[in-house]
Scaffold this active site. Sequence first.
Site, PDB file in Angstrom:
ATOM      1  N   HIS A   1       0.891  -1.251   0.391  1.00  0.00           N
ATOM      2  CA  HIS A   1       0.262   0.178   0.089  1.00  0.00           C
ATOM      3  C   HIS A   1       0.951   1.063  -0.441  1.00  0.00           C
ATOM      4  CE1 HIS A   1      -2.057   2.999   1.167  1.00  0.00           C
ATOM      5  NE2 HIS A   1      -2.896   2.915   2.578  1.00  0.00           N
TER       6      HIS A   1
ATOM      7  N   HIS B   1       1.512   5.831  -0.867  1.00  0.00           N
ATOM      8  CA  HIS B   1       0.777   7.396  -1.530  1.00  0.00           C
ATOM      9  C   HIS B   1       0.604   7.899  -2.177  1.00  0.00           C
ATOM     10  CE1 HIS B   1      -0.597   7.118   3.637  1.00  0.00           C
ATOM     11  NE2 HIS B   1      -1.085   5.531   2.807  1.00  0.00           N
TER      12      HIS B   1
ATOM     13  N   TYR C   1       0.149  -3.685 -19.951  1.00  0.00           N
ATOM     14  CA  TYR C   1       1.222  -4.167 -18.827  1.00  0.00           C
ATOM     15  C   TYR C   1       0.293  -3.740 -17.825  1.00  0.00           C
ATOM     16  CZ  TYR C   1       5.511  -6.032 -20.505  1.00  0.00           C
ATOM     17  OH  TYR C   1       6.223  -7.516 -21.139  1.00  0.00           O
TER      18      TYR C   1
END
Length: 218
Positions: free
Chosen positions: A96, A98, A123
């Site tokens: 994860h 930002h 891709y």
Amino acid sequence: MSAEARLREQVCLLAKSLYDRGLTPGASGNISARLEDGRLLVTPTGSCFGRLDPARLAVLDAEGHAHVEGDKPTKEVALHAAFYETRPAQTGAVVHLHSTHSVALSLLPETDPDDMLPPLTAYGIMKLGKVKLLPYFMPGDPAMGDAIRGLAGKRSAVVLANHGPVVAGKDLEAACYAMEDLEETAKLAMLTRGLNPQMLNAAQIQGLVTKFNVEWDD
């Protein structure tokens, strides 16, 4: 070196690579990876990807509920645990970030919440399938895990609105590489916004889905 020691080193190495290239700033982002015995290795809360210590990574039980050892884990454990729960055969790691362009794309009203990345490159489709845009949640809200469970294991990648992308992969390298493809595709989408780019057509998309066994249908 044991398998656990190697994975600890790999988490820190790949996290630093992501940080050094500006893919997640400050003390943002988190990574988890499954150990051979089923437990989860998780980056600590409030930690910087550029300065992780392999010895201080958190260890959780196989369900991702109990903190077994190491520093206090990321407050977004529920997000990771939901992917391991709903996609157990396909998930060996969750990343994860930002990252700027993924977040930017999540803010635009015209972004399709069910398939937020336009078909700009092969891709982007091969590595991610359809990327779901989830609504905003306060960081650390367990409801993020509920939102992932609500997808019933049908998506390997999501973006949390006003927050950032989350990608599950068969192993740590696969998850990181798919994450990079997500961010690069979002970057292309932002760079070409309003310029009427020539996207892959339906036949080209279906060819990729068929040849590379991409999870595509909802």
